[in-house]
Design a protein around this motif. Structure first.
Motif, mmCIF file in Angstrom:
data_model
loop_
_atom_site.group_PDB
_atom_site.id
_atom_site.type_symbol
_atom_site.label_atom_id
_atom_site.label_comp_id
_atom_site.label_asym_id
_atom_site.label_seq_id
_atom_site.Cartn_x
_atom_site.Cartn_y
_atom_site.Cartn_z
ATOM 1 N N ASP A 35 0.799 -1.224 0.000
ATOM 2 C CA ASP A 35 0.000 0.000 0.000
ATOM 3 C C ASP A 35 0.835 1.279 0.000
ATOM 4 O O ASP A 35 0.312 2.362 -0.211
ATOM 5 C CB ASP A 35 -0.926 0.034 1.221
ATOM 6 N N ASP A 36 2.136 1.177 0.263
ATOM 7 C CA ASP A 36 2.999 2.359 0.364
ATOM 8 C C ASP A 36 3.490 2.754 -1.027
ATOM 9 O O ASP A 36 4.589 2.416 -1.442
ATOM 10 C CB ASP A 36 4.173 2.068 1.301
ATOM 11 N N THR A 37 2.633 3.475 -1.771
ATOM 12 C CA THR A 37 2.970 3.868 -3.138
ATOM 13 C C THR A 37 2.923 5.378 -3.281
ATOM 14 O O THR A 37 2.304 6.082 -2.481
ATOM 15 C CB THR A 37 2.009 3.240 -4.153
ATOM 16 N N VAL A 38 3.593 5.880 -4.303
ATOM 17 C CA VAL A 38 3.609 7.303 -4.598
ATOM 18 C C VAL A 38 3.320 7.495 -6.085
ATOM 19 O O VAL A 38 3.805 6.736 -6.921
ATOM 20 C CB VAL A 38 4.948 7.949 -4.184
ATOM 21 N N LYS A 39 2.488 8.504 -6.402
ATOM 22 C CA LYS A 39 2.179 8.806 -7.792
ATOM 23 C C LYS A 39 3.345 9.583 -8.382
ATOM 24 O O LYS A 39 3.833 10.544 -7.784
ATOM 25 C CB LYS A 39 0.884 9.610 -7.903
#
Length: 70
Positions: A35-39
């Motif tokens: 869940d630890d994502t960045v756009k």
């Protein structure tokens, strides 16, 4: 529908997700389930040819206004 690119901070995977612009800032889960994502910021390229307001094509260093033939 726009396609957004994300990077997972947990595993480093980069992936794309197609979603409406109204959902662009919602979290995205990577293909591995993290869940630890960045756009990411994406660049776009738009093709075409510009012309002056009078319809004549300018060019060169100053748009043809100086008579340099450019």
């Amino acid at each position: 529908m726009p396609r957004y690119e994300y990077r997972c901070r947990s595993c480093g995977a980069t992936f794309e997700h197609t979603r409406p612009m109204s959902e662009a800032n919602l979290p995205a889960t990577c293909p591995q389930g993290h869940d630890d994502t960045v756009k990411l910021l994406s660049t776009i390229s738009v093709g075409g040819r510009a012309t002056s307001a009078s319809g004549s094509a300018g060019g060169g260093c100053c748009g043809g206004a100086c008579g340099c033939g450019g």
